[in-house]
Design an enzyme around this catalytic site. Structure first.
Site, PDB file in Angstrom:
ATOM      1  NE  ARG A 145      49.758  42.699  51.946  1.00  0.00           N
ATOM      2  CZ  ARG A 145      50.084  42.601  50.679  1.00  0.00           C
ATOM      3  NH1 ARG A 145      51.268  43.008  50.272  1.00  0.00           N
ATOM      4  NH2 ARG A 145      49.242  42.092  49.814  1.00  0.00           N
TER       5      ARG A 145
ATOM      6  CE  LYS B 280      41.925  37.233  29.717  1.00  0.00           C
ATOM      7  NZ  LYS B 280      43.338  36.840  29.594  1.00  0.00           N
TER       8      LYS B 280
ATOM      9  N   GLY C  68      42.002  40.197  45.173  1.00  0.00           N
ATOM     10  CA  GLY C  68      42.689  41.478  45.332  1.00  0.00           C
ATOM     11  C   GLY C  68      41.881  42.660  44.841  1.00  0.00           C
TER      12      GLY C  68
ATOM     13  N   GLY D  54      45.825  36.082  45.010  1.00  0.00           N
ATOM     14  CA  GLY D  54      45.958  34.776  44.359  1.00  0.00           C
ATOM     15  C   GLY D  54      45.743  33.623  45.317  1.00  0.00           C
TER      16      GLY D  54
HETATM   17  P1  ADP Z   1      39.779  39.754  41.808  1.00  0.00           P
HETATM   18  O1  ADP Z   1      41.177  40.318  41.908  1.00  0.00           O
HETATM   19  O2  ADP Z   1      38.836  40.357  42.780  1.00  0.00           O
HETATM   20  O3  ADP Z   1      39.774  38.261  41.828  1.00  0.00           O
HETATM   21  P2  ADP Z   1      39.847  39.829  38.941  1.00  0.00           P
HETATM   22  O4  ADP Z   1      41.342  40.015  38.993  1.00  0.00           O
HETATM   23  O5  ADP Z   1      39.326  38.539  38.467  1.00  0.00           O
HETATM   24  O6  ADP Z   1      39.218  40.174  40.370  1.00  0.00           O
HETATM   25  O7  ADP Z   1      39.218  40.940  37.986  1.00  0.00           O
HETATM   26  C1  ADP Z   1      39.428  42.298  38.189  1.00  0.00           C
HETATM   27  C2  ADP Z   1      39.520  43.038  36.888  1.00  0.00           C
HETATM   28  O8  ADP Z   1      38.432  42.755  36.043  1.00  0.00           O
HETATM   29  C3  ADP Z   1      39.519  44.518  37.120  1.00  0.00           C
HETATM   30  O9  ADP Z   1      40.769  45.057  36.761  1.00  0.00           O
HETATM   31  C4  ADP Z   1      38.389  45.031  36.221  1.00  0.00           C
HETATM   32  O10 ADP Z   1      38.729  46.217  35.536  1.00  0.00           O
HETATM   33  C5  ADP Z   1      38.213  43.887  35.260  1.00  0.00           C
HETATM   34  N1  ADP Z   1      36.868  43.922  34.663  1.00  0.00           N
HETATM   35  C6  ADP Z   1      35.685  43.856  35.289  1.00  0.00           C
HETATM   36  N2  ADP Z   1      34.672  44.003  34.424  1.00  0.00           N
HETATM   37  C7  ADP Z   1      35.232  44.175  33.216  1.00  0.00           C
HETATM   38  C8  ADP Z   1      34.699  44.398  31.910  1.00  0.00           C
HETATM   39  N3  ADP Z   1      33.391  44.475  31.695  1.00  0.00           N
HETATM   40  N4  ADP Z   1      35.576  44.557  30.891  1.00  0.00           N
HETATM   41  C9  ADP Z   1      36.907  44.480  31.110  1.00  0.00           C
HETATM   42  N5  ADP Z   1      37.462  44.282  32.303  1.00  0.00           N
HETATM   43  C10 ADP Z   1      36.633  44.139  33.349  1.00  0.00           C
HETATM   44 MG    MG Z   2      42.768  40.477  40.445  1.00  0.00          MG
END
Ligand code: ADP
Ligand code: MG
Length: 400
Positions: A36, A198, A357, A380
Site C-alpha cells: 500500500r 454467498k 479482497g 468492500g
Molecule cells: P471477495 O473478497 O473476492 O469478494 P468473498 O468475500 O465474496 O470474495 O468470498 C470469499 C470467501 O468465500 C472465501 O473465504 C472462501 O473460503 C469462501 N468460499 C468460496 N467457496 C466456498 C464454498 N464452496 N464453501 C464455503 N465457502 C466458500
Molecule cells: Mg471477501
C-alpha cells in the site's frame, strides 16, 4: 462527468493534503507488507516533483476514536521514507494548532505524514468540525485511498467540502478507469467470473453485471443456492435456501438478455473440514447430475467445470473476476480457484480485472498477481463500486 484528478490541478508552491491508505500490516512495530505504501508513491511523487508539499493523512487499524500507540503511524513513516528515498517528517497529531504550525513550516518538495486520523472519534462519524480542521492543513485535497472511498469519513469525504480543489490521486483514477469505464464499455466477449461465499453478498453485483456481461461463470458457495433453485441436492454445502427466488430471478434475467450463465457441472466435496488445521477429511465428487449427498459439503468447482470455464475465458476480450471458486484458503480446496486464475492470466489478449479482497489474495497466492491487467486495491469499495453505488469518497471530489 469525469472526476478531476491530480493531473488537472496546479501543484507548484501548493500544500496538498493527500488521503492515503496506509492501513498496512505491522508486526513488532515493523511494516511486514509495504504494497500500500508503494501504491501511493506515484501520487506523492507527482506532488513533490511539481514543487508542491505532500501532507499525508491515513488511518491504521481500528483505534475506535482513541489515541493508542499500538496504532501509531510513526513506523509507517519510516517505511515510507525508505520507499521514497527521502526523509518523511512525522507529525504526531492530525488536527489543531501544533499540526497546522508543523505543516506550515514544511518547504516545497517535502513530505509529511500525520498521526492516525482514527485517533479522533469524529473521523468515522464524518464530523464537520474535524473535517474543517483537516482542511486547514493544506491548499488542496487529493484522495488516493480507494479502500476507504466507500465510507463517508471526515478525511475521505467531509474534508472535500472545505478544501478545494478536491481531486483524485493516481490510485483512485486507475480504479475508476478499470472498475468503471473499462467494464462499463467493455469490449466483448465480456466474461465475468463470480464466486465467494454467498448469493446475498453478490446479488446486486450479479444483477448489474447481467446487464453488461456476455457470459457469467458461477463458482464458490453461491453456486449451491443456484443448484437448490434447480432442484439439485447440495448436502451440507453453504447454501441459502431463502435466496432461491433471487437465484431463479437471475437465471431468468440471463435468459431474457441472452447472457450465457454457467453453473458448475461438477464439484469437489468433502465429508469434514477443520478450519483450524486447514485440512479436510475424505474427498469426493458430486454425481453426474451435480447432486451432493447428505453429510458432504461442496468446497470447490470440479475438473470438468474448470475445463468448461477455461474455454470461455480463453475466448474473452474482457474478464472480470470477483470471488474465489472454492475455499481456496485450504490447499485441498484451491485447485479450481487457482486453475481459473491461471486461465485468466493466460489470456493475454484480454483485459483482465480482479476485484474483491479474497479474489485478489487468491490470484496472488496462485502466482498470477503480475500477469493480469489490473488488481483492485479495494475490497468492500470495489464491490460497492461494481454494484453501481456512488462512493462517498469519490462523489465528494470535483468533476471536470
Ligand atoms: P471477495 O473478497 O473476492 O469478494 P468473498 O468475500 O465474496 O470474495 O468470498 C470469499 C470467501 O468465500 C472465501 O473465504 C472462501 O473460503 C469462501 N468460499 C468460496 N467457496 C466456498 C464454498 N464452496 N464453501 C464455503 N465457502 C466458500
Ligand atoms: Mg471477501
Amino acid at each position: 462527468m469525469a472526476t478531476k484528478t491530480i493531473q488537472d490541478v496546479e501543484l507548484h508552491g501548493k500544500r496538498a493534503v493527500i488521503r492515503v491508505d496506509f492501513n498496512v500490516p505491522l508486526q513488532d512495530g515493523e511494516v511486514t507488507d509495504n504494497t500500500r505504501i508503494l501504491g501511493a508513491l506515484p501520487t506523492i511523487r507527482r506532488v513533490i516533483e511539481q514543487g508542491g508539499t505532500a501532507v499525508l493523512l491515513s488511518h491504521l487499524g481500528r483505534p475506535k476514536g482513541e489515541v493508542n500507540p499500538k496504532f501509531s503511524l510513526e513506523s509507517v513513516g519510516k517505511a515510507l521514507a525508505e520507499a521514497l528515498g527521502q526523509p518523511v517528517v512525522f507529525i504526531p497529531e492530525s488536527r489543531g494548532e501544533a499540526a497546522e504550525k508543523a505543516v506550515a513550516a514544511l518547504s516545497p518538495g517535502s513530505v509529511a505524514l500525520l498521526e492516525n486520523v482514527r485517533f479522533h472519534p469524529g473521523e468515522e462519524k464524518n464530523d464537520p468540525e474535524l473535517a474543517k480542521d483537516f482542511a486547514k492543513l493544506g491548499d488542496l485535497y487529493v484522495n488516493d485511498a480507494f479502500g476507504t472511498a466507500h465510507r463517508a469519513h471526515a478525511s475521505t469525504a467531509g474534508i472535500a467540502e472545505h478544501l478545494k480543489p478536491a481531486v483524485a490521486g493516481y490510485l483512485i483514477q486507475r480504479e475508476l478507469e478499470f472498475l468503471g469505464e473499462k467494464t462499463e464499455s467493455a469490449e466483448g466477449p465480456f466474461v465475468v467470473i463470480l464466486g465467494g461465499a454467498k448469493v446475498s453478498d453478490k446479488i446486486t453485483v450479479i444483477d448489474r453485471l447481467l446487464e453488461k456481461a456476455d457470459t457469467i461463470l458461477i463458482g464458490g458457495a453461491m453456486a449451491y443456492t443456484f443448484a437448490l433453485a434447480q432442484g439439485k441436492t447440495v448436502g451440507d454445502s453453504l447454501a441459502e435456501p431463502d435466496k432461491m427466488d433471487t437465484a431463479r430471478a437471475a437465471l431468468k434475467k440471463a435468459e431474457e438478455r441472452g447472457v450465457k450463465f454457467l453453473l458448475p457441472v461438477d464439484n469437489v466435496i468433502v465429508d469434514s473440514i477443520d478450519f483450524g488445521n486447514l485440512s479436510v477429511g475424505n474427498v469426493g465428487s458430486s454425481d453426474e447430475s451435480g447432486n451432493i449427498p447428505d453429510g458432504w459439503e461442496g468446497v470447490d468447482i470440479g475438473p470438468k467445470t474448470v475445463e468448461l470455464y477455461r474455454s470461455e475465458i480463453a475466448e474473452a476480450k474482457t474478464i472480470l473476476m470477483n470471488g474465489p471458486m472454492g475455499i481456496f484458503e485450504i490447499d485441498a480446496c484451491n485447485k479450481g480457484t487457482f486453475a481459473i486464475a491461471e486461465a485468466v492470466a493466460a489470456n493475454k489478449s484480454a483485459l483482465s480485472i480482479i476485484g474483491g479482497g479474497d479474489s485478489v489474495k487468491a490470484v496472488k497466492q496462485a502466482g498470477y498477481g503480475d500477469e493480469v491487467s489490473f488488481i483492485s486495491t479495494g475490497g468492500g469499495a470495489s464491490l460497492e463500486f461494481l454494484e453501481g453505488k456512488t462512493l462517498p469518497g469519490v462523489a465528494a471530489l470535483d468533476d471536470n
